[in-house]
Design a protein around this motif. Structure first.
Motif, PDB file in Angstrom:
ATOM      1  N   GLU A  22       0.656  -1.150  -0.253  1.00 21.57           N
ATOM      2  CA  GLU A  22      -0.149   0.126   0.066  1.00 21.57           C
ATOM      3  C   GLU A  22       0.787   1.357   0.334  1.00 21.57           C
ATOM      4  O   GLU A  22       1.006   2.246  -0.941  1.00 21.57           O
ATOM      5  N   SER A  23       2.059   1.712   0.797  1.00 21.36           N
ATOM      6  CA  SER A  23       2.929   2.333   0.911  1.00 21.36           C
ATOM      7  C   SER A  23       3.440   2.846  -0.729  1.00 21.36           C
ATOM      8  O   SER A  23       3.777   3.607  -1.059  1.00 21.36           O
ATOM      9  N   GLY A  24       4.224   1.793  -1.291  1.00 21.36           N
ATOM     10  CA  GLY A  24       4.458   2.018  -2.662  1.00 21.36           C
ATOM     11  C   GLY A  24       3.430   2.057  -3.743  1.00 21.36           C
ATOM     12  O   GLY A  24       3.789   3.424  -5.195  1.00 21.36           O
ATOM     13  N   ILE A  25       2.268   1.521  -3.495  1.00 19.80           N
ATOM     14  CA  ILE A  25       0.847   2.339  -4.155  1.00 19.80           C
ATOM     15  C   ILE A  25       0.435   3.934  -4.298  1.00 19.80           C
ATOM     16  O   ILE A  25       0.580   4.899  -5.533  1.00 19.80           O
ATOM     17  N   PHE A  26       0.498   4.203  -2.848  1.00 21.31           N
ATOM     18  CA  PHE A  26       1.002   5.683  -2.417  1.00 21.31           C
ATOM     19  C   PHE A  26       2.165   6.147  -3.055  1.00 21.31           C
ATOM     20  O   PHE A  26       1.432   7.496  -3.659  1.00 21.31           O
ATOM     21  N   MET A  27       2.879   5.668  -3.298  1.00 23.80           N
ATOM     22  CA  MET A  27       4.454   6.630  -3.729  1.00 23.80           C
ATOM     23  C   MET A  27       4.264   6.268  -5.601  1.00 23.80           C
ATOM     24  O   MET A  27       4.206   7.496  -6.076  1.00 23.80           O
ATOM     25  N   ALA A  28       3.638   5.235  -5.880  1.00 23.00           N
ATOM     26  CA  ALA A  28       3.098   5.327  -7.487  1.00 23.00           C
ATOM     27  C   ALA A  28       1.904   6.581  -7.525  1.00 23.00           C
ATOM     28  O   ALA A  28       2.103   7.087  -8.588  1.00 23.00           O
ATOM     29  N   MET A  29       1.191   6.474  -6.921  1.00 25.17           N
ATOM     30  CA  MET A  29      -0.041   7.738  -6.697  1.00 25.17           C
ATOM     31  C   MET A  29       0.617   8.874  -6.716  1.00 25.17           C
ATOM     32  O   MET A  29      -0.288   9.845  -8.221  1.00 25.17           O
ATOM     33  N   ALA A  30       1.783   8.924  -5.960  1.00 26.74           N
ATOM     34  CA  ALA A  30       2.240  10.745  -6.234  1.00 26.74           C
ATOM     35  C   ALA A  30       3.106  10.728  -7.017  1.00 26.74           C
ATOM     36  O   ALA A  30       3.235  12.169  -8.390  1.00 26.74           O
ATOM     37  N   PHE A  31       3.791   9.069  -7.305  1.00 28.07           N
ATOM     38  CA  PHE A  31       4.630  10.216  -8.683  1.00 28.07           C
ATOM     39  C   PHE A  31       2.848  10.217 -10.100  1.00 28.07           C
ATOM     40  O   PHE A  31       3.708  11.180 -10.867  1.00 28.07           O
ATOM     41  N   ASP A  32       2.762   9.880  -9.999  1.00 24.65           N
ATOM     42  CA  ASP A  32       1.163  10.361 -10.850  1.00 24.65           C
ATOM     43  C   ASP A  32       0.727  11.841 -11.245  1.00 24.65           C
ATOM     44  O   ASP A  32       0.796  11.740 -12.219  1.00 24.65           O
ATOM     45  N   ARG A  33       0.328  12.013 -10.091  1.00 26.56           N
ATOM     46  CA  ARG A  33      -0.316  13.700  -9.677  1.00 26.56           C
ATOM     47  C   ARG A  33       1.067  14.326 -10.257  1.00 26.56           C
ATOM     48  O   ARG A  33       1.440  15.280 -10.561  1.00 26.56           O
ATOM     49  N   TYR A  34       3.162  13.950  -9.930  1.00 26.87           N
ATOM     50  CA  TYR A  34       3.286  14.999 -10.018  1.00 26.87           C
ATOM     51  C   TYR A  34       3.623  14.869 -11.686  1.00 26.87           C
ATOM     52  O   TYR A  34       3.996  16.193 -12.433  1.00 26.87           O
ATOM     53  N   VAL A  35       3.610  13.689 -12.035  1.00 24.59           N
ATOM     54  CA  VAL A  35       3.450  14.320 -13.723  1.00 24.59           C
ATOM     55  C   VAL A  35       2.830  14.573 -14.151  1.00 24.59           C
ATOM     56  O   VAL A  35       2.883  15.813 -15.053  1.00 24.59           O
ATOM     57  N   THR A  72       6.874  12.850  -0.669  1.00 23.89           N
ATOM     58  CA  THR A  72       7.151  14.126  -0.094  1.00 23.89           C
ATOM     59  C   THR A  72       7.917  14.766  -1.205  1.00 23.89           C
ATOM     60  O   THR A  72       7.638  16.286  -1.541  1.00 23.89           O
ATOM     61  N   VAL A  73       9.139  14.409  -1.838  1.00 22.44           N
ATOM     62  CA  VAL A  73      10.021  15.507  -3.153  1.00 22.44           C
ATOM     63  C   VAL A  73       7.763  15.275  -4.356  1.00 22.44           C
ATOM     64  O   VAL A  73       8.724  16.772  -4.204  1.00 22.44           O
ATOM     65  N   SER A  74       7.874  14.405  -4.139  1.00 23.86           N
ATOM     66  CA  SER A  74       6.860  14.528  -5.702  1.00 23.86           C
ATOM     67  C   SER A  74       5.683  15.980  -4.937  1.00 23.86           C
ATOM     68  O   SER A  74       5.482  17.149  -5.597  1.00 23.86           O
ATOM     69  N   TYR A  75       5.615  16.186  -3.996  1.00 19.73           N
ATOM     70  CA  TYR A  75       4.540  17.030  -2.920  1.00 19.73           C
ATOM     71  C   TYR A  75       4.795  18.121  -3.135  1.00 19.73           C
ATOM     72  O   TYR A  75       4.703  19.316  -3.219  1.00 19.73           O
ATOM     73  N   ILE A  76       6.008  18.398  -2.904  1.00 17.85           N
ATOM     74  CA  ILE A  76       6.769  19.548  -3.419  1.00 17.85           C
ATOM     75  C   ILE A  76       6.606  20.431  -3.994  1.00 17.85           C
ATOM     76  O   ILE A  76       6.483  21.431  -4.476  1.00 17.85           O
ATOM     77  N   GLN A  77       7.023  19.420  -5.410  1.00 13.75           N
ATOM     78  CA  GLN A  77       7.423  19.929  -6.457  1.00 13.75           C
ATOM     79  C   GLN A  77       6.062  20.305  -7.735  1.00 13.75           C
ATOM     80  O   GLN A  77       5.594  21.122  -8.039  1.00 13.75           O
ATOM     81  N   ILE A  78       4.841  19.591  -7.120  1.00 13.33           N
ATOM     82  CA  ILE A  78       3.690  19.488  -7.091  1.00 13.33           C
ATOM     83  C   ILE A  78       2.990  21.294  -6.219  1.00 13.33           C
ATOM     84  O   ILE A  78       2.217  21.777  -7.036  1.00 13.33           O
ATOM     85  N   LEU A  79       3.838  21.771  -5.445  1.00 10.85           N
ATOM     86  CA  LEU A  79       2.848  22.550  -4.848  1.00 10.85           C
ATOM     87  C   LEU A  79       3.574  23.797  -4.856  1.00 10.85           C
ATOM     88  O   LEU A  79       2.944  25.037  -5.183  1.00 10.85           O
ATOM     89  N   ARG A  80       4.656  23.968  -5.521  1.00 10.23           N
ATOM     90  CA  ARG A  80       5.891  24.462  -6.485  1.00 10.23           C
ATOM     91  C   ARG A  80       4.940  24.623  -8.023  1.00 10.23           C
ATOM     92  O   ARG A  80       4.705  26.078  -7.864  1.00 10.23           O
ATOM     93  N   ALA A  81       4.019  23.473  -8.672  1.00 12.31           N
ATOM     94  CA  ALA A  81       3.496  24.374 -10.079  1.00 12.31           C
ATOM     95  C   ALA A  81       1.913  25.223  -9.249  1.00 12.31           C
ATOM     96  O   ALA A  81       2.159  25.257 -10.299  1.00 12.31           O
ATOM     97  N   ILE A  82       1.548  24.248  -7.722  1.00 10.33           N
ATOM     98  CA  ILE A  82       0.500  24.918  -8.408  1.00 10.33           C
ATOM     99  C   ILE A  82       0.355  26.530  -7.828  1.00 10.33           C
ATOM    100  O   ILE A  82      -0.586  27.822  -8.046  1.00 10.33           O
ATOM    101  N   PHE A  83       1.557  26.531  -6.962  1.00  6.82           N
ATOM    102  CA  PHE A  83       1.492  28.239  -6.021  1.00  6.82           C
ATOM    103  C   PHE A  83       2.034  29.521  -7.819  1.00  6.82           C
ATOM    104  O   PHE A  83       2.446  30.355  -7.854  1.00  6.82           O
ATOM    105  N   SER A  84       2.899  28.605  -8.795  1.00  4.94           N
ATOM    106  CA  SER A  84       3.334  29.275  -9.789  1.00  4.94           C
ATOM    107  C   SER A  84       2.291  29.105 -10.418  1.00  4.94           C
ATOM    108  O   SER A  84       2.323  29.991 -11.836  1.00  4.94           O
ATOM    109  N   LEU A  85       0.255  28.401 -10.779  1.00  7.72           N
ATOM    110  CA  LEU A  85      -0.242  28.663 -11.803  1.00  7.72           C
ATOM    111  C   LEU A  85      -0.561  30.460 -11.246  1.00  7.72           C
ATOM    112  O   LEU A  85      -0.764  30.917 -10.129  1.00  7.72           O
TER     113      LEU A  85
END
Length: 315
Positions: free
Chosen positions: A114-127, A218-231
């Motif tokens: 389940e932890s690994g799937i969460f990581m995969a889902m975070a990567f999906d949202r990052y891309v 954590t790294v994925s969501y840091i990048q996601i948040l950076r992208a969101i706040f730059s909108l």
């Protein structure tokens, strides 16, 4: 067999699960609560699988990962709930030694999966958010299949030594497990052998696998948040963040109780036993129940498909 029998023995054929020690008088109420949670988890997760399978617009990487999470939740909850409920309702406390080790393996294996799937889902949202134009190129169906297979193989192999080690240990004190299921630490405490290697290996798995998963999430969501706040607009930021909100809620519901339970077992020696066991159950029962509810409410495509289904049934 009496649960109070602690006569010395060797290589037990069965273990005795006590349920939640100290809360025996409340077992019937706990049964009602856990049974309700299990029914919600089963119904909700099968509903998610049905919606994704029958709705062509949901055939994409995000929903394939969601289906992997759903199947993992079904296996995880079913690994413990039937036996736990039989303890509370029928006072059926005995569990075969091999069945106990099998249950222990499935619980720990699919918790890590389940932890690994969460990581995969975070990567999906990052891309999807940081590289939207390349999303369909990066996350093809073949890549999604390989990620899912890699997660299952990684975790299935890494967790495998635990039951093999437990089978080789002598058990000469008691066969009474102060828990509602065959939790690894509860079983380890019954062994009359040096179990430090197992403890060290368990810590290695936690920090190298789950720790690595949390790091990448954590790294994925840091990048996601950076992208969101730059909108450029507030509406665009809010809409994009909403697409990740359900995933963040599920991650927190999984990791926070898990971390709390892990810390209590190793450092909470003064915490009452019944609180230990309750938290260990919450860690495994709440996420499978919450996942379909959160995704069903927060994911517009799933919510709309579900509403159309019930509207069609009502006509």
């Amino acid at each position: 067999m009496s649960v109070s029998n602690t006569t010395a023995f060797t290589d037990p054929s069965t273990f005795i699960l006590l349920g939640i020690p100290g809360l025996e008088a409340a077992h019937i109420w706990i049964f009602i609560l856990f049974c309700t949670m299990y029914v919600i988890a089963i119904f909700g997760n099968f509903t998610i699988l049905f919606i994704v399978k029958t709705e062509p617009s949901l055939n994409g990487p995000m929903y394939y990962f969601l289906c992997m999470l759903t199947v993992t939740d079904l296996v995880l909850s079913t690994s413990i709930l039937p036996k736990t409920l039989s303890i509370f309702w029928f006072n059926s406390r005995e569990i075969d030694f091999s069945a106990c080790l099998t249950q222990m393996y499935f619980i720990h294996c699919f918790s890590v999966v389940e932890s690994g799937i969460f990581m995969a889902m975070a990567f999906d949202r990052y891309v999807a958010i940081c590289h939207p134009l390349r999303y369909s190129i990066i996350l093809t169906n073949a890549v999604v299949d390989k990620i899912g297979l890699a997660v299952v193989l990684r975790d299935g192999i890494l967790v495998m030594p635990h039951p093999f080690l437990a089978r080789r240990w002598p058990y000469c004190r008691t066969n009474i497990i102060l828990h509602s299921y065959c939790e690894q630490m509860a079983v380890v405490k019954l062994a009359c052998a040096d179990t430090l290697n197992s403890s060290y290996y368990g810590l290695f798995v936690i920090f190298s696998v789950i720790g690595l998963d949390v790091f990448f999430i954590t790294v994925s969501y840091i990048q996601i948040l950076r992208a969101i706040f730059s909108l450029p607009t507030k509406d665009a930021r809010l809409k994009t963040f909403t697409t990740c909100g359900s995933h963040l809620c599920i991650i927190l519901a999984f990791y926070i109780p898990g971390l709390f339970s892990f810390l209590m077992y190793r450092f909470g020696h003064n915490v009452p036993r019944h609180f230990h066991v309750l938290m260990a159950n919450v860690y495994l029962l709440v996420p499978p129940m919450l996942n379909p509810i959160v995704y069903g409410v927060r994911t517009k495509q799933i919510r709309d498909r579900l509403l159309r289904f019930f509207a069609h049934k009502g006509t």
